[in-house]
Design a protein around this motif. Sequence first.
Motif, PDB file in Angstrom:
ATOM      1  N   LYS A   3       0.882  -1.124  -0.081  1.00  0.00           N
ATOM      2  CA  LYS A   3      -0.012   0.118  -0.078  1.00  0.00           C
ATOM      3  C   LYS A   3       0.985   1.109   0.018  1.00  0.00           C
ATOM      4  O   LYS A   3       2.032   1.287   0.416  1.00  0.00           O
ATOM      5  CB  LYS A   3      -0.892  -0.153   1.242  1.00  0.00           C
ATOM      6  N   PHE A   4       0.445   2.261  -0.522  1.00  0.00           N
ATOM      7  CA  PHE A   4       0.746   3.652  -0.613  1.00  0.00           C
ATOM      8  C   PHE A   4       0.205   4.736   0.150  1.00  0.00           C
ATOM      9  O   PHE A   4      -1.276   4.673  -0.156  1.00  0.00           O
ATOM     10  CB  PHE A   4       1.118   4.004  -2.090  1.00  0.00           C
ATOM     11  N   ALA A   5       0.535   5.378   0.865  1.00  0.00           N
ATOM     12  CA  ALA A   5      -0.117   6.430   1.786  1.00  0.00           C
ATOM     13  C   ALA A   5       0.536   7.945   1.543  1.00  0.00           C
ATOM     14  O   ALA A   5       1.686   7.852   1.505  1.00  0.00           O
ATOM     15  CB  ALA A   5      -0.239   5.997   3.016  1.00  0.00           C
ATOM     16  N   MET A   6      -0.199   8.833   1.637  1.00  0.00           N
ATOM     17  CA  MET A   6       0.400  10.362   1.664  1.00  0.00           C
ATOM     18  C   MET A   6      -0.488  11.160   2.372  1.00  0.00           C
ATOM     19  O   MET A   6      -1.762  11.191   2.412  1.00  0.00           O
ATOM     20  CB  MET A   6       0.545  10.726   0.115  1.00  0.00           C
ATOM     21  N   TYR A   7       0.324  12.210   3.026  1.00  0.00           N
ATOM     22  CA  TYR A   7      -0.252  13.236   3.688  1.00  0.00           C
ATOM     23  C   TYR A   7       0.173  14.557   2.838  1.00  0.00           C
ATOM     24  O   TYR A   7       1.391  14.528   2.553  1.00  0.00           O
ATOM     25  CB  TYR A   7       0.118  13.369   5.008  1.00  0.00           C
ATOM     26  N   GLY A   8      -0.647  15.343   2.360  1.00  0.00           N
ATOM     27  CA  GLY A   8      -0.285  16.416   1.653  1.00  0.00           C
ATOM     28  C   GLY A   8      -0.725  17.712   2.109  1.00  0.00           C
ATOM     29  O   GLY A   8      -2.091  17.699   2.595  1.00  0.00           O
ATOM     30  N   LYS A   9      -0.003  18.478   2.427  1.00  0.00           N
ATOM     31  CA  LYS A   9      -0.559  19.834   3.240  1.00  0.00           C
ATOM     32  C   LYS A   9      -0.322  20.889   1.935  1.00  0.00           C
ATOM     33  O   LYS A   9       0.660  21.226   1.367  1.00  0.00           O
ATOM     34  CB  LYS A   9       0.460  20.626   4.294  1.00  0.00           C
ATOM     35  N   LEU A  10      -1.637  21.457   1.730  1.00  0.00           N
ATOM     36  CA  LEU A  10      -1.856  22.638   0.857  1.00  0.00           C
ATOM     37  C   LEU A  10      -2.031  23.835   1.467  1.00  0.00           C
ATOM     38  O   LEU A  10      -2.942  23.823   2.215  1.00  0.00           O
ATOM     39  CB  LEU A  10      -2.827  22.101  -0.167  1.00  0.00           C
ATOM     40  N   THR A  11      -0.994  24.738   1.447  1.00  0.00           N
ATOM     41  CA  THR A  11      -1.443  26.328   2.073  1.00  0.00           C
ATOM     42  C   THR A  11      -1.826  26.891   0.844  1.00  0.00           C
ATOM     43  O   THR A  11      -1.264  27.337  -0.081  1.00  0.00           O
ATOM     44  CB  THR A  11      -0.121  26.792   2.616  1.00  0.00           C
TER      45      THR A  11
END
Length: 100
Positions: A3-11
């Motif tokens: 599995k692949f996971a990602m957290y992305g913070k968009l400002t």
Amino acid sequence: MNKFAMYGKLTAHPGQGDALVQMMLEAANLLDSAEGCELYIINVAEDDPDAIWVTELWRDAEAHAESLKNENVLALIQRCRPLIAGVEPVKLRPVGGKGI
């Protein structure tokens, strides 16, 4: 487990958080039928309405990469760009836990 996971913070640019959230919710709707997308959640930081966090879980990294080739996803990314002041992606490899 592949599995692949990602957290992305968009400002978002100041005052553009709500508009960016709406577009990211459109992205979530686009991914409802995406092969391999298991989780795609849009979050807003409680202390900063211009900080949007995206939580993603994919069958594997290839499924995530394939989603970025979708013409509707690409078009939405282009529409979002003017609202975004910064992006901080964190790529992860899930190893276990509840829900996996």
